[in-house]
Design a protein around this motif. Sequence first.
Motif, mmCIF file in Angstrom:
data_model
loop_
_atom_site.group_PDB
_atom_site.id
_atom_site.type_symbol
_atom_site.label_atom_id
_atom_site.label_comp_id
_atom_site.label_asym_id
_atom_site.label_seq_id
_atom_site.Cartn_x
_atom_site.Cartn_y
_atom_site.Cartn_z
ATOM 1 N N ALA A 1 -39.582 43.563 -6.626
ATOM 2 C CA ALA A 1 -38.578 43.157 -7.618
ATOM 3 C C ALA A 1 -39.243 42.763 -8.935
ATOM 4 C CB ALA A 1 -37.750 42.004 -7.070
ATOM 5 N N LEU A 2 -40.369 42.050 -8.847
ATOM 6 C CA LEU A 2 -41.091 41.667 -10.066
ATOM 7 C C LEU A 2 -41.639 42.898 -10.779
ATOM 8 C CD1 LEU A 2 -43.042 38.489 -8.876
ATOM 9 C CD2 LEU A 2 -41.157 38.581 -10.516
ATOM 10 N N PHE A 3 -42.184 43.844 -10.024
ATOM 11 C CA PHE A 3 -42.730 45.055 -10.632
ATOM 12 C C PHE A 3 -41.623 45.841 -11.334
ATOM 13 C CE2 PHE A 3 -44.050 49.489 -10.682
ATOM 14 C CZ PHE A 3 -45.348 49.400 -11.149
ATOM 15 N N PHE A 4 -40.479 46.011 -10.672
ATOM 16 C CA PHE A 4 -39.358 46.731 -11.269
ATOM 17 C C PHE A 4 -38.879 46.049 -12.540
ATOM 18 C CE2 PHE A 4 -34.783 47.611 -11.684
ATOM 19 C CZ PHE A 4 -34.769 48.995 -11.626
ATOM 20 N N MET B 1 -33.910 40.414 -17.770
ATOM 21 C CA MET B 1 -34.912 40.256 -16.721
ATOM 22 C C MET B 1 -34.254 39.756 -15.429
ATOM 23 S SD MET B 1 -38.316 37.837 -16.779
ATOM 24 C CE MET B 1 -37.339 36.323 -16.754
ATOM 25 N N ILE B 2 -33.362 38.776 -15.556
ATOM 26 C CA ILE B 2 -32.670 38.251 -14.373
ATOM 27 C C ILE B 2 -31.810 39.333 -13.736
ATOM 28 C CG2 ILE B 2 -30.928 36.602 -13.580
ATOM 29 C CD1 ILE B 2 -31.925 34.694 -15.773
ATOM 30 N N GLY B 3 -31.094 40.105 -14.581
ATOM 31 C CA GLY B 3 -30.256 41.176 -14.054
ATOM 32 C C GLY B 3 -31.053 42.220 -13.303
ATOM 33 N N LEU B 4 -32.176 42.648 -13.854
ATOM 34 C CA LEU B 4 -33.018 43.649 -13.204
ATOM 35 C C LEU B 4 -33.617 43.106 -11.910
ATOM 36 C CD1 LEU B 4 -34.840 44.996 -16.391
ATOM 37 C CD2 LEU B 4 -33.233 46.282 -14.964
ATOM 38 N N PHE B 5 -33.990 41.826 -11.932
ATOM 39 C CA PHE B 5 -34.565 41.212 -10.731
ATOM 40 C C PHE B 5 -33.530 41.150 -9.606
ATOM 41 C CE2 PHE B 5 -35.690 37.618 -8.020
ATOM 42 C CZ PHE B 5 -37.020 37.886 -7.742
ATOM 43 N N PHE C 1 -30.857 42.996 -9.299
ATOM 44 C CA PHE C 1 -30.583 44.376 -8.885
ATOM 45 C C PHE C 1 -31.631 44.825 -7.875
ATOM 46 C CE2 PHE C 1 -31.012 48.977 -9.266
ATOM 47 C CZ PHE C 1 -29.687 49.400 -9.205
ATOM 48 N N SER C 2 -32.893 44.485 -8.134
ATOM 49 C CA SER C 2 -33.980 44.860 -7.235
ATOM 50 C C SER C 2 -33.826 44.196 -5.874
ATOM 51 C CB SER C 2 -35.332 44.468 -7.838
ATOM 52 O OG SER C 2 -35.562 45.144 -9.045
ATOM 53 N N ILE C 3 -33.419 42.940 -5.873
ATOM 54 C CA ILE C 3 -33.222 42.232 -4.613
ATOM 55 C C ILE C 3 -32.131 42.915 -3.796
ATOM 56 C CG2 ILE C 3 -32.464 40.065 -3.555
ATOM 57 C CD1 ILE C 3 -35.297 39.970 -4.672
ATOM 58 N N ALA C 4 -31.048 43.312 -4.471
ATOM 59 C CA ALA C 4 -29.959 44.010 -3.774
ATOM 60 C C ALA C 4 -30.434 45.340 -3.204
ATOM 61 C CB ALA C 4 -28.781 44.227 -4.730
ATOM 62 N N MET C 5 -31.197 46.100 -3.979
ATOM 63 C CA MET C 5 -31.702 47.383 -3.499
ATOM 64 C C MET C 5 -32.711 47.189 -2.357
ATOM 65 S SD MET C 5 -30.061 49.644 -5.230
ATOM 66 C CE MET C 5 -28.740 48.409 -5.133
ATOM 67 N N SER C 6 -33.468 46.111 -2.424
ATOM 68 C CA SER C 6 -34.422 45.803 -1.352
ATOM 69 C C SER C 6 -33.686 45.480 -0.056
ATOM 70 C CB SER C 6 -35.305 44.617 -1.756
ATOM 71 O OG SER C 6 -36.040 44.904 -2.931
ATOM 72 N N ALA C 7 -32.600 44.729 -0.184
ATOM 73 C CA ALA C 7 -31.801 44.400 0.995
ATOM 74 C C ALA C 7 -31.183 45.656 1.603
ATOM 75 C CB ALA C 7 -30.708 43.394 0.628
ATOM 76 N N LEU C 8 -30.842 46.623 0.744
ATOM 77 C CA LEU C 8 -30.302 47.893 1.253
ATOM 78 C C LEU C 8 -31.356 48.634 2.067
ATOM 79 C CD1 LEU C 8 -28.166 49.396 -1.668
ATOM 80 C CD2 LEU C 8 -27.368 48.500 0.528
ATOM 81 N N ARG C 9 -32.596 48.633 1.589
ATOM 82 C CA ARG C 9 -33.647 49.296 2.368
ATOM 83 C C ARG C 9 -33.834 48.604 3.714
ATOM 84 N NH1 ARG C 9 -39.998 51.191 1.832
ATOM 85 N NH2 ARG C 9 -40.132 51.469 4.078
ATOM 86 N N LEU C 10 -33.865 47.283 3.684
ATOM 87 C CA LEU C 10 -34.062 46.546 4.928
ATOM 88 C C LEU C 10 -32.900 46.785 5.892
ATOM 89 C CD1 LEU C 10 -35.988 44.510 6.290
ATOM 90 C CD2 LEU C 10 -34.503 42.696 5.401
ATOM 91 N N LEU C 11 -31.679 46.828 5.352
ATOM 92 C CA LEU C 11 -30.490 46.981 6.179
ATOM 93 C C LEU C 11 -30.401 48.360 6.806
ATOM 94 C CD1 LEU C 11 -27.777 45.736 7.129
ATOM 95 C CD2 LEU C 11 -26.750 46.640 5.032
ATOM 96 N N THR C 12 -30.737 49.404 6.041
ATOM 97 C CA THR C 12 -30.578 50.782 6.518
ATOM 98 C C THR C 12 -31.853 51.369 7.101
ATOM 99 O OG1 THR C 12 -31.108 51.723 4.333
ATOM 100 C CG2 THR C 12 -28.799 51.190 4.779
ATOM 101 N N GLY C 13 -32.997 50.765 6.795
ATOM 102 C CA GLY C 13 -34.264 51.293 7.281
ATOM 103 C C GLY C 13 -34.821 52.429 6.458
ATOM 104 N N SER C 14 -34.198 52.717 5.294
ATOM 105 C CA SER C 14 -34.693 53.783 4.418
ATOM 106 C C SER C 14 -34.264 53.477 2.984
ATOM 107 C CB SER C 14 -34.145 55.147 4.847
ATOM 108 O OG SER C 14 -32.762 55.254 4.551
ATOM 109 N N ILE C 15 -34.718 54.321 2.047
ATOM 110 C CA ILE C 15 -34.393 54.085 0.633
ATOM 111 C C ILE C 15 -33.196 54.892 0.161
ATOM 112 C CG2 ILE C 15 -36.806 53.553 0.067
ATOM 113 C CD1 ILE C 15 -36.934 56.369 -1.232
#
Length: 295
Positions: free
Chosen positions: A164-167, A182-186, A188-202
């Motif tokens: 999330a920090l890199f993005f 910066m807060i919005g992008l961070f 957004f990254s957390i949400a996308m990260s949770a999607l990967r964890l939830l589905t097991g893929s990107i």
Amino acid sequence: MKGAIKIKLIQRIFIIWAIALGWTFIGQLVEFFLGFVSFTMPISDMYPMQLLLLYSEGIGILAMALHYRHKPDLLGFSGEHIGKNLVAGTVAGLLLFSLIWLIVTLLGGYHVTTVFHWHQVFWLILFLFGYGVQATFEEIVCRGYIMGYWLKHNRLGLAFLTNALFFTVLHVANPGYDLYAMIGLFLFSIAMSALRLLTGSIWLGCAFHAIWNFAEGCIFGTSVSGLSSTGLVFTSTNTTPAQLLTGGSFGVERSGIALIAYGLVSILLIALSWPRITRAIDDRRSAAHSKYSYQ
């Protein structure tokens, strides 16, 4: 001893970021080259230029796919129901962006003009796939490589935080970038990260990210993370200097409404992913206990 371990961990974080930055450079070779030679194109030919830059990031996708071809789990390429995830991500991303845009418009943030003509369908299709390439590359670097590395080492907190920090930093040069962007992008990254964890893929995250950018720039005609819109269906012109409503020149993801939406979506997705999170925590504790017992 603990201090040495922390130093090694920090060094590893920066090494992973440096490698990710290298992949980012490869994905943007065409843009760097055009900037190096000071290439310019007439305004009338901007669509081809924008598309060239979007599709050229496919170089990065191809390079990473080939390099990590024996490690599909690292990049998040594996997983079940890929088609369903792509459809679900597309629908969810379009609905969420449309809802945020509608709220901003109803609150008087935008003056909306319809600019659609049937001959623009061709450009819409090209931009849809172009944003698909661009979003997929960013997801492969951040939620793929960076997050995948730390997931492989069972470091869930670092998997979320470091990608999330890199993005977030990756967009620091975009026009209009500030604390709220910066807060919005961070978030957004957390949400996308949770999607990967939830589905097991990107894949769900790739589709969500792609349709978000496409809707933002091409359908509703607002800025895309500070970059100018294409506006092929509507153009949305800010009617107020209240940047927390419209996001200002950076775009919707900087607006207060988007920040709230990102936060709520992140909480929901993390809650849905909680069984995976607790399992990862238990696995790490078990591994640490075994190592301690052995010593």
